[in-house]
Write a protein that holds these residues in place. Sequence first.
Motif, PDB file in Angstrom:
ATOM      1  N   GLU A  66      -8.147   2.120  -8.688  1.00 17.61           N
ATOM      2  CA  GLU A  66      -8.340   1.205  -9.928  1.00 17.61           C
ATOM      3  C   GLU A  66      -9.532   1.455 -10.467  1.00 17.61           C
ATOM      4  O   GLU A  66     -10.100   1.821 -11.579  1.00 17.61           O
ATOM      5  CB  GLU A  66      -7.781  -0.106  -9.833  1.00 17.61           C
ATOM      6  CG  GLU A  66      -6.373  -0.057  -9.741  1.00 17.61           C
ATOM      7  CD  GLU A  66      -5.660  -1.412  -8.916  1.00 17.61           C
ATOM      8  OE1 GLU A  66      -6.568  -2.226  -8.771  1.00 17.61           O
ATOM      9  OE2 GLU A  66      -4.522  -1.299  -8.637  1.00 17.61           O
TER      10      GLU A  66
ATOM     11  N   ARG B 132      -1.643   1.661 -11.955  1.00 20.22           N
ATOM     12  CA  ARG B 132      -0.819   1.169 -12.809  1.00 20.22           C
ATOM     13  C   ARG B 132      -1.377   1.438 -14.440  1.00 20.22           C
ATOM     14  O   ARG B 132      -2.660   1.306 -14.633  1.00 20.22           O
ATOM     15  CB  ARG B 132      -0.232  -0.158 -12.771  1.00 20.22           C
ATOM     16  CG  ARG B 132      -1.357  -1.122 -12.448  1.00 20.22           C
ATOM     17  CD  ARG B 132      -0.744  -2.734 -12.186  1.00 20.22           C
ATOM     18  NE  ARG B 132      -1.910  -3.677 -12.225  1.00 20.22           N
ATOM     19  CZ  ARG B 132      -2.419  -3.971 -11.335  1.00 20.22           C
ATOM     20  NH1 ARG B 132      -2.428  -3.511  -9.953  1.00 20.22           N
ATOM     21  NH2 ARG B 132      -3.368  -4.787 -11.454  1.00 20.22           N
TER      22      ARG B 132
ATOM     23  N   HIS C 234      -9.125   1.947   8.395  1.00 20.11           N
ATOM     24  CA  HIS C 234      -9.145   2.889   7.462  1.00 20.11           C
ATOM     25  C   HIS C 234      -9.984   2.576   5.995  1.00 20.11           C
ATOM     26  O   HIS C 234     -10.422   3.540   5.474  1.00 20.11           O
ATOM     27  CB  HIS C 234      -7.810   3.391   7.041  1.00 20.11           C
ATOM     28  CG  HIS C 234      -7.068   2.079   6.294  1.00 20.11           C
ATOM     29  ND1 HIS C 234      -5.874   1.373   7.255  1.00 20.11           N
ATOM     30  CD2 HIS C 234      -6.957   1.504   5.161  1.00 20.11           C
ATOM     31  CE1 HIS C 234      -5.613   0.815   6.181  1.00 20.11           C
ATOM     32  NE2 HIS C 234      -6.232   0.499   5.104  1.00 20.11           N
ATOM     33  N   GLN C 235     -10.116   1.121   5.847  1.00 20.86           N
ATOM     34  CA  GLN C 235     -11.060   0.881   4.708  1.00 20.86           C
ATOM     35  C   GLN C 235     -12.460   1.259   4.836  1.00 20.86           C
ATOM     36  O   GLN C 235     -13.080   1.425   3.848  1.00 20.86           O
ATOM     37  CB  GLN C 235     -10.738  -0.602   4.468  1.00 20.86           C
ATOM     38  CG  GLN C 235      -9.440  -1.286   3.897  1.00 20.86           C
ATOM     39  CD  GLN C 235      -9.567  -2.586   3.103  1.00 20.86           C
ATOM     40  OE1 GLN C 235     -10.549  -3.243   3.317  1.00 20.86           O
ATOM     41  NE2 GLN C 235      -8.235  -2.794   2.681  1.00 20.86           N
TER      42      GLN C 235
ATOM     43  N   GLY D 219       0.695  -1.256  -0.056  1.00 18.88           N
ATOM     44  CA  GLY D 219      -0.214   0.081  -0.081  1.00 18.88           C
ATOM     45  C   GLY D 219       0.564   1.200  -0.067  1.00 18.88           C
ATOM     46  O   GLY D 219       0.468   2.401  -0.567  1.00 18.88           O
TER      47      GLY D 219
ATOM     48  N   ASN E 195      -5.003   6.887   2.285  1.00 19.99           N
ATOM     49  CA  ASN E 195      -6.308   6.440   2.486  1.00 19.99           C
ATOM     50  C   ASN E 195      -7.172   7.638   3.108  1.00 19.99           C
ATOM     51  O   ASN E 195      -6.554   8.649   3.375  1.00 19.99           O
ATOM     52  CB  ASN E 195      -6.108   5.528   3.858  1.00 19.99           C
ATOM     53  CG  ASN E 195      -5.575   4.403   3.232  1.00 19.99           C
ATOM     54  OD1 ASN E 195      -6.208   3.509   2.710  1.00 19.99           O
ATOM     55  ND2 ASN E 195      -4.312   3.906   3.819  1.00 19.99           N
TER      56      ASN E 195
ATOM     57  N   ILE F 114      -5.721 -13.201 -10.024  1.00 20.36           N
ATOM     58  CA  ILE F 114      -5.465 -12.868 -11.574  1.00 20.36           C
ATOM     59  C   ILE F 114      -4.328 -11.780 -11.669  1.00 20.36           C
ATOM     60  O   ILE F 114      -4.502 -10.843 -10.898  1.00 20.36           O
ATOM     61  CB  ILE F 114      -6.755 -12.533 -12.460  1.00 20.36           C
ATOM     62  CG1 ILE F 114      -7.622 -11.651 -11.794  1.00 20.36           C
ATOM     63  CG2 ILE F 114      -7.421 -13.820 -12.952  1.00 20.36           C
ATOM     64  CD1 ILE F 114      -8.807 -11.275 -12.299  1.00 20.36           C
TER      65      ILE F 114
ATOM     66  N   ALA G 190      -7.081   1.161  -0.812  1.00 17.66           N
ATOM     67  CA  ALA G 190      -6.818   2.454  -1.641  1.00 17.66           C
ATOM     68  C   ALA G 190      -6.543   2.249  -2.797  1.00 17.66           C
ATOM     69  O   ALA G 190      -7.093   2.888  -3.957  1.00 17.66           O
ATOM     70  CB  ALA G 190      -5.907   3.305  -0.946  1.00 17.66           C
ATOM     71  N   SER G 191      -5.600   1.231  -3.334  1.00 21.60           N
ATOM     72  CA  SER G 191      -5.161   1.033  -4.594  1.00 21.60           C
ATOM     73  C   SER G 191      -6.467   0.565  -5.601  1.00 21.60           C
ATOM     74  O   SER G 191      -6.515   0.861  -6.696  1.00 21.60           O
ATOM     75  CB  SER G 191      -3.874  -0.044  -4.775  1.00 21.60           C
ATOM     76  OG  SER G 191      -3.237   0.398  -3.886  1.00 21.60           O
TER      77      SER G 191
HETATM   78  C1  LIG Z   1      -5.282  -5.312   4.117  1.00 18.06           C
HETATM   79  C2  LIG Z   1      -4.866  -3.912   4.045  1.00 18.06           C
HETATM   80  O1  LIG Z   1      -4.690  -3.236   5.196  1.00 18.06           O
HETATM   81  N1  LIG Z   1      -4.733  -3.424   2.770  1.00 18.06           N
HETATM   82  C3  LIG Z   1      -4.131  -1.847   2.808  1.00 18.06           C
HETATM   83  C4  LIG Z   1      -2.840  -1.966   1.866  1.00 18.06           C
HETATM   84  O2  LIG Z   1      -3.660  -2.467   0.454  1.00 18.06           O
HETATM   85  P1  LIG Z   1      -2.929  -3.122  -0.522  1.00 18.06           P
HETATM   86  O3  LIG Z   1      -2.089  -2.444  -1.555  1.00 18.06           O
HETATM   87  O4  LIG Z   1      -2.447  -4.299   0.027  1.00 18.06           O
HETATM   88  O5  LIG Z   1      -4.234  -3.565  -1.492  1.00 18.06           O
HETATM   89  P2  LIG Z   1      -5.348  -2.942  -2.195  1.00 18.06           P
HETATM   90  O6  LIG Z   1      -6.562  -3.397  -2.023  1.00 18.06           O
HETATM   91  O7  LIG Z   1      -5.131  -1.339  -2.156  1.00 18.06           O
HETATM   92  O8  LIG Z   1      -4.802  -3.171  -3.771  1.00 18.06           O
HETATM   93  C5  LIG Z   1      -4.788  -4.709  -4.057  1.00 18.06           C
HETATM   94  C6  LIG Z   1      -3.872  -4.679  -5.155  1.00 18.06           C
HETATM   95  O9  LIG Z   1      -3.971  -5.991  -5.756  1.00 18.06           O
HETATM   96  C7  LIG Z   1      -4.140  -6.178  -7.257  1.00 18.06           C
HETATM   97  N2  LIG Z   1      -4.773  -7.305  -7.327  1.00 18.06           N
HETATM   98  C8  LIG Z   1      -5.641  -7.963  -6.564  1.00 18.06           C
HETATM   99  C9  LIG Z   1      -6.276  -9.257  -6.554  1.00 18.06           C
HETATM  100  C10 LIG Z   1      -6.058  -9.774  -7.825  1.00 18.06           C
HETATM  101  O10 LIG Z   1      -6.681 -10.954  -8.149  1.00 18.06           O
HETATM  102  N3  LIG Z   1      -5.032  -9.407  -8.802  1.00 18.06           N
HETATM  103  C11 LIG Z   1      -4.712  -8.046  -8.455  1.00 18.06           C
HETATM  104  O11 LIG Z   1      -3.862  -7.635  -9.352  1.00 18.06           O
HETATM  105  C12 LIG Z   1      -5.191  -4.809  -7.362  1.00 18.06           C
HETATM  106  O12 LIG Z   1      -5.382  -4.384  -8.428  1.00 18.06           O
HETATM  107  C13 LIG Z   1      -4.768  -3.906  -6.438  1.00 18.06           C
HETATM  108  O13 LIG Z   1      -3.649  -3.056  -7.207  1.00 18.06           O
HETATM  109  O14 LIG Z   1      -2.750  -0.421   1.571  1.00 18.06           O
HETATM  110  C14 LIG Z   1      -3.490   0.517   1.145  1.00 18.06           C
HETATM  111  C15 LIG Z   1      -2.845   1.818   1.021  1.00 18.06           C
HETATM  112  O15 LIG Z   1      -2.457   2.230   2.091  1.00 18.06           O
HETATM  113  C16 LIG Z   1      -4.796   0.277   1.884  1.00 18.06           C
HETATM  114  O16 LIG Z   1      -5.912   1.312   1.563  1.00 18.06           O
HETATM  115  C17 LIG Z   1      -5.361  -0.953   2.118  1.00 18.06           C
HETATM  116  O17 LIG Z   1      -6.595  -1.199   3.173  1.00 18.06           O
END
Ligand SMILES: CC(=O)N[C@H]1[C@@H](OP(=O)(O)OP(=O)(O)OC[C@H]2O[C@@H](n3ccc(=O)[nH]c3=O)[C@H](O)[C@@H]2O)O[C@H](CO)[C@@H](O)[C@@H]1O
Length: 373
Positions: free
Chosen positions: A280, A166, A300-301, A12, A124, A256, A275-276
């Motif tokens: 997206e 991205r 924060h979520q 994150g 966040n 995926i 947040a990411s």
């Molecule tokens: C559990 C936790 O505390 N997560 C925190 C962490 O998020 P973290 O970065 O781990 O998770 P996010 O939900 O923001 O993003 C998940 C990322 O995984 C990618 N993805 C997911 C599944 C999949 O099958 N394929 C794929 O590519 C998504 O495109 C995305 O880019 O930091 C962020 C920023 O501080 C916070 O907002 C989130 O709350």
Amino acid sequence: MRIIITGGGTGGHVYPALAIARGLHQARPEAELLYIGTARGLEADVVPRAGLPFATITVQGLERRRIWKNVPALAKIIRGLGEAWFQVRRFRPELVVGTGGYVSGPVCLAAALQGIPVVLHEQNAFPGLTNRLLATMARAVCLTFPEAAGRFSRRARLVTTGLPVRPEILRADRSVSRQQLGLREAQLFIVVVGGSQGAKSINQAMLPVLKELAGRPAVSILQVTGRRDYEVYLQQVRERGIDLDKYGNITIKPYIYDLEHALAAADLVIGRAGASFLAEILARGLPSILIPYPHAAANHQEYNARAVARKGAAILILDRELKGGRLHQAINHLLADRGRLQAMAAAAVRLGRPDALEAILEVILAELDRSKG
Ligand SMILES: CC(=O)N[C@H]1[C@@H](OP(=O)(O)OP(=O)(O)OC[C@H]2O[C@@H](n3ccc(=O)[nH]c3=O)[C@H](O)[C@@H]2O)O[C@H](CO)[C@@H](O)[C@@H]1O
């Protein structure tokens, strides 16, 4: 021109930092960059892989509630600050960018004390502790959510920029992606992603939904379960008598890598509120049902999800409400009310910041110019 980037611990903080580093490299190819992180965080793996010079310092997390508990860790905190001071002195950057996480604390503090401008990025709607503590020392704090503003000191200079997404996500073409996924024109495509780790509670709440929608030609579902739960979940789906091969409108995957195609093709997204992921789906103007991860730091979520729901782009369901069938109800409601879905999509377009990286670079480059002039 020399710039230090710091931020770490989890993806994150690290991925936005990397996105900013890449953007700076493109905008100012002559700039020398140095990333400062910790040896233990994710950054130690992904930053060298991205080809960026990487240095580490010792860090110690702060106890948020019981401040006196930090006393035994004082030696480590002081050591980290000393190391950060030395790294900043040695590299002599013109500016430091911090994206949060403990490591950015000592680095940004050392820079500010040496009179070097600092720009922060907060991901966040409920800002992290490190950024809140550093905000008044920084020249600017770039926010993802304007809702975070109230939690910073009034003396901080806040700019809402959004969070960099991205480029593949922004570039993917809807009709090409739908064709690749074998979707028909009128088919409503629902993508379910429980965060990068998956979410057991969302998976369970989806079982009755899959049961009802299996074989319905107007709907197609892609569900990403997370690697841990995948096999067990497939078993549960079979036990419910849902024959995935026979119906063909439901796909279940552990993870995926090319999420960009799924999002480009999607009509509705169901997921956590990291947040990411939010940046997206909003950048793609997608309506969503958000179920915030309830154990995230400072919850924060939920703040992230509320910020999006309040503007009409998402329906918020709390994790504890999943057992009562709220997700199933919400999906059925949206399937029956395409007008609502369209209105949510329009709200998502308004919230999305596909230009987030440019907006952040603008703030950084303006600070660089200002400090030169
Ligand atoms: C559990 C936790 O505390 N997560 C925190 C962490 O998020 P973290 O970065 O781990 O998770 P996010 O939900 O923001 O993003 C998940 C990322 O995984 C990618 N993805 C997911 C599944 C999949 O099958 N394929 C794929 O590519 C998504 O495109 C995305 O880019 O930091 C962020 C920023 O501080 C916070 O907002 C989130 O709350």
